[in-house]
Design an enzyme around this catalytic site. Sequence first.
Site, short mmCIF file in Angstrom:
data_model
loop_
_atom_site.label_atom_id
_atom_site.label_comp_id
_atom_site.label_asym_id
_atom_site.label_seq_id
_atom_site.Cartn_x
_atom_site.Cartn_y
_atom_site.Cartn_z
CG LEU A 105 -14.81 -34.19 -3.46
CD1 LEU A 105 -14.48 -34.32 -1.72
CD2 LEU A 105 -15.51 -35.38 -3.80
CG ASP A 106 -22.14 -31.93 -2.77
OD1 ASP A 106 -21.77 -31.25 -3.59
OD2 ASP A 106 -22.32 -33.44 -2.39
CG HIS A 107 -21.35 -28.33 2.83
ND1 HIS A 107 -23.13 -28.40 2.18
CD2 HIS A 107 -21.70 -28.24 4.31
CE1 HIS A 107 -23.73 -28.50 3.40
NE2 HIS A 107 -22.71 -28.77 3.93
CE LYS A 191 -24.13 -35.59 -0.70
NZ LYS A 191 -23.97 -34.19 -0.37
#
Length: 238
Positions: A105-107, A191
């Site tokens: 998962l992205d930060h 995104k």
Amino acid sequence: MSKLSLDRILQSQGFGTRKYCRALIEDGDVAVNGEIVDNYKASIETEDLVLTVFDEEWRYRPQVYIALHKPANFECSRKPSHHPGVLTLLPEQFTWREVQPVGRLDHDTTGLLLMSDDGPFIHAQSSPKRHVPKVYQATTAEPVTEALVAQLLEGVQLHDEPAPLRAVSCIRRGEHQLEIVLEQGKYHQVKRMLAAAGNHCSALHRSQIGGLTLDALGIKEGGWCFLEPEHLALLAPA
Ligand code: URA
């Protein structure tokens, strides 16, 4: 039925080097099914084994499967650079056991992250051939329109993809809220899909993988739990 020496068992469970584990045992800090054992060579049955180390109980697990409710500002990469790594949210034993995130998962993304030290499990779960739906709640900068929903369901073309990617399901949940279900796990996929459809994702949360939901697990942000076989069964492709 499988027996191992107590020092080996402790090391396999992530309590430290063999030398350190032997010292813990000899110091009387380790109990086996409730009884202190101070001989590190003692041969112990691993099935249904409960260890107590410094008064904390740990069930013996040949492999660990973990669900973490990831907060924002933690990185999934092995060598985090700008934020602490997700492993810092788990007991130190898991770092020793080389537990890793299953996918990333992205930060700044929050929500359900699976972690394990079972290489074949990680590999199988991350395989693009596995069509396990993942449910995301996206907050958008621009309003969610019917046209946006239709576009995401129809498919959007991303620069480095050979074919358009489409959402399995996409539901408007509010003026700036979208629930989107994806079966692939491409880099920054939600995104990038929102950007390709002319909107912008300002916050992202993953609430579900397959039939496994954060709500049912009941873990708060930053919390974690072990996944048992009944949970793992929920990760099977639909
Ligand atoms: N899609 C994204 O864009 N980011 C994530 O962290 C997960 C899915």
